[in-house]
Design an enzyme around this catalytic site. Structure first.
Site, short mmCIF file in Angstrom:
data_model
loop_
_atom_site.label_atom_id
_atom_site.label_comp_id
_atom_site.label_asym_id
_atom_site.label_seq_id
_atom_site.Cartn_x
_atom_site.Cartn_y
_atom_site.Cartn_z
N ASP A 326 36.45 64.75 27.24
CA ASP A 326 35.32 64.03 26.65
C ASP A 326 34.24 63.72 27.70
O ASP A 326 33.79 62.58 27.83
CB ASP A 326 35.79 62.73 25.99
CG ASP A 326 37.02 62.92 25.12
OD1 ASP A 326 37.13 63.99 24.49
OD2 ASP A 326 37.87 62.01 25.08
N GLU A 492 33.96 64.43 14.73
CA GLU A 492 33.97 63.37 15.74
C GLU A 492 33.13 63.87 16.92
O GLU A 492 32.54 64.95 16.88
CB GLU A 492 35.40 63.03 16.18
CG GLU A 492 36.12 64.10 16.97
CD GLU A 492 37.44 63.62 17.56
OE1 GLU A 492 37.84 62.48 17.26
OE2 GLU A 492 38.06 64.38 18.32
#
Length: 622
Positions: A326, A492
């Site tokens: 991420d 997401e």
């Protein structure tokens, strides 16, 4: 049974015939004098004992090589006299032979061999005569060394003015197999990524040499040079045509070939080093053709093969080979890029780079003492870094796996991109906002307003933040001034990028964290309004789980997604930094990858081949 037996006999006979024909396809040796057909009983003639193609192995170890060529009498009456001679074919005759046989033989010049004696006379008693074909291997070496790919022959013909020469028994081609040390490249293509100002790479060579059929090491202490062929530009053009590439010839000032290949006695292989000057190259793909030349020993030949060096200022994926999922990246005033990742390294790792390719570990955003503590122990996921109001603002997901109503967004601040970051607590509370799994936040500023996009497989939402960016902006009644769902449950890891008149919403779908089986995929929609609706190419709304694919896994990589804010280099090229698994090394976790973002003519982003690259040209920063 008889039929079956006959089939076996016939099959065996055919196999034996095939073996015989194969064995006699090249050099042939016949004793025609033993034949008794009608033609032979009426004539007298001469013929070559060996005819067709005969391979002769010429050793460089010998000062002189001699091949003995035998001429025989044939026919019913061999008690005759007559002159015979051995002559060479004309070039036209060899050309015609090559065309007929599909060969490409090259004739050795007549001054490189001799046939002695020039002619001979049969007496009535003699049954055969011998001619000697003599070669000087060292002279032969000089010629063959200039074109090691050619197949050299000595084409000879038996002739006589006094007696008939047997048809089809008068021609002999001596095929020269020179047993000399041959210096070759160990490989004929090499990829070179130039990342340092001075980048060196090795070029391997091997020495092929046999003595009496057995492999041998070098018998000499010698050197050889690497050179760029005179026809290098033509070679590059031909290479591009054959491989559908667009390489340019590497500029002459960008490489150094001064180091020679050096062989000691008994060596069978050796290396040399080529040095590339990065500052003399642009960021493009180059080709450097090389060949071996000028051996210091006059008995060593250099193969004519070309080594193609594919040279570029390129990088390999992953750019960070440690798990840092991420990723979020910021380019700061000190000239560095700083990257932050989910805490597979506890307390959230920080890396630093000048070029987005070479990264150094700088520590963590938090320590065990400064780590957030609100609502008990959680995990630090999906950081998002920004700089405004003179400080660095680090948003983070304060998450619990499997506890989606207790997974929220927090924020910390620092005067330095490397911290220490001071926690400022919760920004978005899942229960207060009524959004399950409130993680994967993304900060975006537009029109003087600060927005927070967030959500993970329970819808993507957007809200407005206060001017300091630390809290949700509320109405007087305590409700948020903005709360809007803009994507469905597929998505997401939201990311917004403005290009031209469109806002592009990047997101990830699929499973993020199943190693080589991860199905994570990066997708996109676009809108002319930052608050949506975000649509795909056909007008399908991301609110109803429609999208376009930007990047997905392939045979090498799995689960590419959760990209950072898009970075732009000095040439205006946009770059995507994201995580993924290398399938064969999935235990290393979600490593960090880099790829150039391309755009279709109608304005849709994608990564080449819709998959992570293994390597590519570096971003340009001057």
């Amino acid at each position: 049974m008889k039929c079956r037996t006959m089939k076996k006999v016939l099959t065996k006979s055919l196999c034996m015939l095939a073996v015989f024909l194969l064995a006699t396809a090249c050099g042939k040796e016949d004793d025609v004098s033993q034949t008794n057909n009608n033609e032979d009983s009426k004539t007298s003639y001469v013929y070559l004992k060996k005819y067709g193609v005969e391979i002769i192995k010429v050793s460089i170890q010998k000062e002189e090589f001699v091949y003995s060529l035998s001429v025989f009498k044939g026919g019913n009456n061999t008690a005759f006299e007559g002159n015979v001679k051995i002559s060479a074919w004309t070039e036209e005759e060899l050309t015609a032979y090559n065309k007929n046989k599909g060969t490409s033989y090259v004739s050795i010049a007549s001054d490189l061999y001799s046939v002695t004696p020039e002619r001979q006379t049969f007496t009535k008693e003699q049954k055969s005569l011998n001619f000697d074909v003599k070669l000087i291997p060292e002279k032969l070496l000089k010629v063959i060394g200039e074109n090691t790919k050619a197949e050299y022959v000595i084409p000879l013909r038996l002739e006589s003015e006094d007696v008939e020469v047997k048809a089809n028994r008068q021609d002999l081609l001596l095929y020269i197999s020179l047993e000399a040390p041959m210096l070759k490249f160990a490989f004929y293509e090499k990829t070179v990524f130039v990342q340092e100002e001075s980048t060196s790479f090795n070029v391997g060579t091997v020495l092929n040499y046999k003595i009496d059929g057995k492999a041998s090491g070098s018998q000499w202490d010698f050197t050889s040079e690497l050179v760029v062929p005179e026809n290098a530009s033509e070679l590059v053009t031909t290479y591009n045509q054959s491989n559908k590439t667009d390489y340019e010839l590497l500029p002459s000032g960008a490489y150094d070939l001064t180091e020679k290949v050096h062989y000691n006695i008994n060596d069978t292989k050796a290396e040399t080093t080529v040095v590339i000057d990065r500052n003399k190259m642009e960021v493009k793909y180059y080709l450097l053709p090389l060949k071996l030349s000028t051996p210091s020993s006059n008995v060593v030949m250099c193969d004519n093969g070309i080594l193609y060096c594919l040279v570029s200022r390129s990088y390999n994926n992953p750019i960070i080979a440690f798990s840092a999922p991420d990723p979020t990246v910021i380019h700061t005033d000190d000239g560095y890029f700083y990257l932050y990742g989910t805490e597979d390294t506890r307390n959230m790792p920080i890396y630093r780079s000048k070029d987005m390719v070479s990264w150094e570990y700088m520590g963590t955003a938090f320590t065990n003492e400064t780590r957030p503590i609100w609502e008990g122990e959680h995990s630090l996921w999906a950081p998002e870094i920004r700089h405004f109001d003179g400080r660095y603002v680090l948003y983070y997901s304060w998450a619990k796996w499997g506890d989606e109503w207790n997974s929220n967004v927090g924020v910390a601040v620092s005067d330095s991109p490397t911290g220490p970051f001071i926690d400022k607590g919760c920004v978005i509370d899942a229960q207060d906002m009524g959004v399950q799994n409130s993680i994967d936040q993304f900060f975006y500023e537009d029109g003087g307003k600060k927005y927070m996009f967030w959500g993970s497989f329970r819808g993507i939402y957007v809200t407005e933040l206060t001017d300091d960016g630390l809290r949700v902006k509320m109405n007087a009644d305590g409700t948020p001034v903005l709360k809007k769902r803009i994507c469905g449950n597929y998505f997401e890891a939201t990311n917004i990028y403005k290009k031209g008149e469109y806002y592009y919403l990047f997101a990830s779908i699929g499973s993020c964290c199943e190693g080589a089986k991860s199905s994570y995929t990066t997708v996109v929609g676009r809108s002319k309004n930052v608050l949506g609706p975000y649509l795909n190419k056909t007008g399908g709304d991301m609110l109803y789980d429609k999208y376009e694919v930007v990047l997905k896994g392939n045979s090498v990589w799995a689960g590419p997604g959760h990209n950072s804010i898009i970075q732009v280099d000095d040439d205006g090229v946009e770059w995507l930094i994201y995580h993924g698994y290398k399938k064969l090394e999935a235990d290393n976790g979600r490593v960090v990858l880099l790829d150039r973002l391309h755009w279709t003519d109608d304005g849709w982003p994608y990564v080449k081949d819709l998959a992570p690259s293994v390597s590519s040209l570096i971003p340009v920063f001057r």
